[in-house]
Write a protein that holds these residues in place. Structure first.
Motif, PDB file in Angstrom:
ATOM      1  N   VAL A 238      28.446  25.464  54.370  1.00  0.00           N
ATOM      2  CA  VAL A 238      28.514  24.240  54.919  1.00  0.00           C
ATOM      3  C   VAL A 238      27.051  23.373  54.577  1.00  0.00           C
ATOM      4  CG1 VAL A 238      27.478  25.546  57.043  1.00  0.00           C
ATOM      5  CG2 VAL A 238      28.755  23.359  57.435  1.00  0.00           C
ATOM      6  N   HIS A 239      25.863  23.758  54.493  1.00  0.00           N
ATOM      7  CA  HIS A 239      24.900  23.059  54.348  1.00  0.00           C
ATOM      8  C   HIS A 239      24.694  22.308  52.924  1.00  0.00           C
ATOM      9  CE1 HIS A 239      24.073  27.094  52.644  1.00  0.00           C
ATOM     10  NE2 HIS A 239      22.911  26.762  52.142  1.00  0.00           N
ATOM     11  N   VAL A 240      25.670  22.691  52.011  1.00  0.00           N
ATOM     12  CA  VAL A 240      25.906  21.991  50.919  1.00  0.00           C
ATOM     13  C   VAL A 240      26.924  20.995  51.004  1.00  0.00           C
ATOM     14  CG1 VAL A 240      26.454  22.364  48.315  1.00  0.00           C
ATOM     15  CG2 VAL A 240      25.214  24.048  49.592  1.00  0.00           C
ATOM     16  N   GLU A 241      27.955  21.169  51.440  1.00  0.00           N
ATOM     17  CA  GLU A 241      29.135  20.423  51.380  1.00  0.00           C
ATOM     18  C   GLU A 241      29.034  19.303  52.561  1.00  0.00           C
ATOM     19  OE1 GLU A 241      33.158  21.433  51.290  1.00  0.00           O
ATOM     20  OE2 GLU A 241      32.908  23.105  49.697  1.00  0.00           O
ATOM     21  N   ARG A 242      28.217  19.595  53.752  1.00  0.00           N
ATOM     22  CA  ARG A 242      28.201  18.640  54.772  1.00  0.00           C
ATOM     23  C   ARG A 242      26.735  18.216  54.848  1.00  0.00           C
ATOM     24  NH1 ARG A 242      32.915  19.025  58.188  1.00  0.00           N
ATOM     25  NH2 ARG A 242      34.684  19.515  56.436  1.00  0.00           N
ATOM     26  N   SER A 243      26.251  18.401  53.994  1.00  0.00           N
ATOM     27  CA  SER A 243      24.630  18.453  53.915  1.00  0.00           C
ATOM     28  C   SER A 243      24.086  17.261  54.639  1.00  0.00           C
ATOM     29  CB  SER A 243      24.157  18.187  52.507  1.00  0.00           C
ATOM     30  OG  SER A 243      24.557  16.973  51.924  1.00  0.00           O
ATOM     31  N   LYS A 244      24.385  15.954  54.884  1.00  0.00           N
ATOM     32  CA  LYS A 244      23.959  14.945  55.630  1.00  0.00           C
ATOM     33  C   LYS A 244      24.184  15.294  57.204  1.00  0.00           C
ATOM     34  CE  LYS A 244      23.905   9.794  56.494  1.00  0.00           C
ATOM     35  NZ  LYS A 244      23.824  10.050  57.843  1.00  0.00           N
ATOM     36  N   ALA A 245      25.353  15.564  57.374  1.00  0.00           N
ATOM     37  CA  ALA A 245      25.647  16.001  59.066  1.00  0.00           C
ATOM     38  C   ALA A 245      24.574  17.343  59.236  1.00  0.00           C
ATOM     39  CB  ALA A 245      26.816  16.266  59.117  1.00  0.00           C
ATOM     40  N   VAL A 246      24.531  18.270  58.423  1.00  0.00           N
ATOM     41  CA  VAL A 246      23.735  19.526  58.814  1.00  0.00           C
ATOM     42  C   VAL A 246      22.169  19.035  58.917  1.00  0.00           C
ATOM     43  CG1 VAL A 246      22.761  21.444  57.786  1.00  0.00           C
ATOM     44  CG2 VAL A 246      25.541  20.861  57.949  1.00  0.00           C
ATOM     45  N   ASN A 247      21.844  18.233  57.819  1.00  0.00           N
ATOM     46  CA  ASN A 247      20.634  17.835  57.909  1.00  0.00           C
ATOM     47  C   ASN A 247      20.049  17.178  59.162  1.00  0.00           C
ATOM     48  OD1 ASN A 247      20.303  19.101  55.469  1.00  0.00           O
ATOM     49  ND2 ASN A 247      20.187  16.983  54.117  1.00  0.00           N
ATOM     50  N   ASP A 248      20.918  16.197  59.426  1.00  0.00           N
ATOM     51  CA  ASP A 248      20.487  15.333  60.789  1.00  0.00           C
ATOM     52  C   ASP A 248      20.230  16.328  62.006  1.00  0.00           C
ATOM     53  OD1 ASP A 248      20.711  12.964  59.554  1.00  0.00           O
ATOM     54  OD2 ASP A 248      22.994  12.477  59.999  1.00  0.00           O
ATOM     55  N   GLU A 249      21.289  17.430  62.158  1.00  0.00           N
ATOM     56  CA  GLU A 249      21.152  18.453  63.113  1.00  0.00           C
ATOM     57  C   GLU A 249      19.845  19.006  63.112  1.00  0.00           C
ATOM     58  OE1 GLU A 249      22.985  18.836  65.933  1.00  0.00           O
ATOM     59  OE2 GLU A 249      24.812  17.864  65.516  1.00  0.00           O
ATOM     60  N   LEU A 250      19.696  19.605  61.641  1.00  0.00           N
ATOM     61  CA  LEU A 250      18.470  20.348  61.535  1.00  0.00           C
ATOM     62  C   LEU A 250      17.255  19.668  61.718  1.00  0.00           C
ATOM     63  CD1 LEU A 250      17.059  22.816  60.159  1.00  0.00           C
ATOM     64  CD2 LEU A 250      17.475  21.685  57.989  1.00  0.00           C
ATOM     65  N   VAL A 251      16.861  18.475  61.235  1.00  0.00           N
ATOM     66  CA  VAL A 251      15.812  17.828  61.484  1.00  0.00           C
ATOM     67  C   VAL A 251      15.730  17.200  62.824  1.00  0.00           C
ATOM     68  CG1 VAL A 251      14.422  15.431  60.744  1.00  0.00           C
ATOM     69  CG2 VAL A 251      15.786  16.702  59.203  1.00  0.00           C
ATOM     70  N   ASP A 252      16.709  16.869  63.521  1.00  0.00           N
ATOM     71  CA  ASP A 252      16.597  16.631  65.158  1.00  0.00           C
ATOM     72  C   ASP A 252      15.953  18.085  65.717  1.00  0.00           C
ATOM     73  OD1 ASP A 252      17.249  14.220  64.910  1.00  0.00           O
ATOM     74  OD2 ASP A 252      19.345  14.517  65.489  1.00  0.00           O
ATOM     75  N   PHE A 253      16.561  18.973  65.387  1.00  0.00           N
ATOM     76  CA  PHE A 253      16.313  20.344  65.936  1.00  0.00           C
ATOM     77  C   PHE A 253      14.672  20.730  65.835  1.00  0.00           C
ATOM     78  CE2 PHE A 253      15.989  25.229  65.570  1.00  0.00           C
ATOM     79  CZ  PHE A 253      16.097  25.362  67.059  1.00  0.00           C
ATOM     80  N   LEU A 254      14.539  20.609  64.499  1.00  0.00           N
ATOM     81  CA  LEU A 254      12.776  20.878  64.236  1.00  0.00           C
ATOM     82  C   LEU A 254      12.058  19.871  64.770  1.00  0.00           C
ATOM     83  CD1 LEU A 254      13.564  21.569  60.209  1.00  0.00           C
ATOM     84  CD2 LEU A 254      13.365  23.137  61.935  1.00  0.00           C
ATOM     85  N   ALA A 255      12.324  18.666  64.793  1.00  0.00           N
ATOM     86  CA  ALA A 255      11.446  17.565  65.367  1.00  0.00           C
ATOM     87  C   ALA A 255      11.331  17.905  66.875  1.00  0.00           C
ATOM     88  CB  ALA A 255      12.013  16.271  65.257  1.00  0.00           C
ATOM     89  N   ALA A 256      12.234  18.524  67.706  1.00  0.00           N
ATOM     90  CA  ALA A 256      12.072  18.799  68.972  1.00  0.00           C
ATOM     91  C   ALA A 256      11.408  19.946  69.475  1.00  0.00           C
ATOM     92  CB  ALA A 256      13.404  18.661  69.565  1.00  0.00           C
ATOM     93  N   ASN A 257      11.089  20.649  68.174  1.00  0.00           N
ATOM     94  CA  ASN A 257      10.075  21.885  68.228  1.00  0.00           C
ATOM     95  C   ASN A 257       8.937  21.767  67.717  1.00  0.00           C
ATOM     96  OD1 ASN A 257      11.881  23.852  70.186  1.00  0.00           O
ATOM     97  ND2 ASN A 257      13.528  22.986  68.877  1.00  0.00           N
ATOM     98  N   ALA A 258       8.819  20.828  67.044  1.00  0.00           N
ATOM     99  CA  ALA A 258       7.371  20.770  66.104  1.00  0.00           C
ATOM    100  C   ALA A 258       6.072  20.357  66.949  1.00  0.00           C
ATOM    101  CB  ALA A 258       7.711  19.715  64.947  1.00  0.00           C
ATOM    102  N   GLU A 259       5.145  20.968  66.307  1.00  0.00           N
ATOM    103  CA  GLU A 259       3.745  20.543  66.946  1.00  0.00           C
ATOM    104  C   GLU A 259       3.413  18.968  66.271  1.00  0.00           C
ATOM    105  OE1 GLU A 259       0.908  23.398  65.985  1.00  0.00           O
ATOM    106  OE2 GLU A 259       2.077  24.972  66.966  1.00  0.00           O
ATOM    107  N   LYS A 260       3.777  18.790  64.986  1.00  0.00           N
ATOM    108  CA  LYS A 260       3.328  17.432  64.334  1.00  0.00           C
ATOM    109  C   LYS A 260       4.367  17.045  63.360  1.00  0.00           C
ATOM    110  CE  LYS A 260      -0.433  15.239  62.217  1.00  0.00           C
ATOM    111  NZ  LYS A 260      -1.912  15.472  61.434  1.00  0.00           N
ATOM    112  N   THR A 261       4.807  15.907  63.400  1.00  0.00           N
ATOM    113  CA  THR A 261       5.678  15.334  62.363  1.00  0.00           C
ATOM    114  C   THR A 261       5.205  13.913  62.069  1.00  0.00           C
ATOM    115  OG1 THR A 261       7.261  14.611  63.877  1.00  0.00           O
ATOM    116  CG2 THR A 261       7.785  16.715  62.987  1.00  0.00           C
ATOM    117  N   PHE A 262       5.811  13.376  61.143  1.00  0.00           N
ATOM    118  CA  PHE A 262       5.244  11.875  60.919  1.00  0.00           C
ATOM    119  C   PHE A 262       5.813  11.111  61.918  1.00  0.00           C
ATOM    120  CE2 PHE A 262       4.934  12.813  56.242  1.00  0.00           C
ATOM    121  CZ  PHE A 262       3.566  12.778  56.276  1.00  0.00           C
ATOM    122  N   ASP A 263       5.308   9.881  62.422  1.00  0.00           N
ATOM    123  CA  ASP A 263       5.986   8.959  63.284  1.00  0.00           C
ATOM    124  C   ASP A 263       7.034   8.412  62.640  1.00  0.00           C
ATOM    125  OD1 ASP A 263       4.037   9.570  64.982  1.00  0.00           O
ATOM    126  OD2 ASP A 263       2.570   8.092  64.210  1.00  0.00           O
TER     127      ASP A 263
END
Length: 263
Positions: A238-263
């Motif tokens: 799914v992360h290959v075929e639906r990469s954009k949608a999966v990436n959106d979910e992934l990055v949002d989840f990571l950012a919500a739990n990150a100590e530091k990301t780019f603004d």
């Protein structure tokens, strides 16, 4: 091109992105090389540091005789993270890699979050008939045909020549494939999921023919801090075929739990 060792096994890994930001370590699916994360790399490297490594038996890492265990693979991941000086890491695992991430979170203290793609809490949830179809000699025709269970029919019909080329270069040979499948078959944390309190995003395609979507639902339900995202009609990769949608979910989840990301 960093290498490290664990119990005499040479392990290859690569990193990209800012070293002063959170590290996202990708943990691959059974038999597949690092190519499988090409769709996520650009989305992650920048806001985070990306770390991709080759399982024992895969890519540039050593290929000792099997069978392997998920515990051994989790130990390999710990060796890689220690070598790179990572204090905490977000782990993104697919299939077997998700099992390794679960085992790692139980045994070691560096897992900040888990993202589990097409993963089950027990190896007995893997469809046995599909397993045999995934095993393949490293020839173009065999590698192409073995993709049928993990991609949609439309994608298969469109041709996967580039993916087959990547597989020829980086995937595990057949003995190592069997050793990695043995690790999956011997894995079971279904009775101890309550011990894994790491924030976890479970991602699953509803048409996954390798790990049934019900296994993903059970996994998310059993984890104290698990949340589930399903993708209708999506296959195992799914992360290959639906990469954009999966990436959106992934990055949002990571950012919500990150100590530091780019603004």
């Amino acid at each position: 091109m960093p290498f490290t060792e664990n119990d005499g096994i040479s392990l290859y890994y690569e990193t990209d992105g800012p070293t002063d930001h959170d590290t996202v370590a990708f943990v691959g699916d059974v038999a597949f090389g690092a190519w499988q994360w090409g769709w996520q790399h650009a989305a992650v490297a920048g806001p985070f540091e990306s770390l991709v490594w080759d399982f024992r038996g895969t890519g540039r890492s050593s290929a000792p005789d099997g069978p392997y265990s998920v515990a051994e693979l989790a130990g390999d991941l710990e060796a890689v993270l220690v070598d790179h000086g990572v204090r905490k890491a977000h782990l993104v695992g697919a299939g077997l890699g998700g099992m390794v991430a679960l085992q790692y979170a139980k045994r070691f203290s560096r897992a900040k979050t888990l993202t589990l793609i097409g993963t089950a809490a027990s190896g007995d949830r893997i469809a046995p008939d599909v397993r045999e179809r995934l095993l393949a000699e490293k020839t173009p025709d065999a590698l192409s045909d073995s993709l049928r269970p993990v991609v949609s029919e439309d994608v298969f019909a469109d041709g996967l020549d580039e993916v087959v080329e990547w597989r020829l270069a980086d995937d595990a040979d057949r003995p190592a494939q069997r050793a990695q499948f043995a690790a999956m078959e011997g894995f079971d944390v279904s009775d101890s999921l309550y011990e894994i309190t790491t924030p976890t995003l479970v991602i699953h395609g509803t048409d996954d023919r390798v790990v049934p979507v019900d296994a993903g639902k059970s996994l998310a339900d059993g984890l104290p801090r698990g949340e589930l995202r399903t993708f209708e009609g999506a296959p195992h990769l799914v992360h290959v075929e639906r990469s954009k949608a999966v990436n959106d979910e992934l990055v949002d989840f990571l950012a919500a739990n990150a100590e530091k990301t780019f603004d």
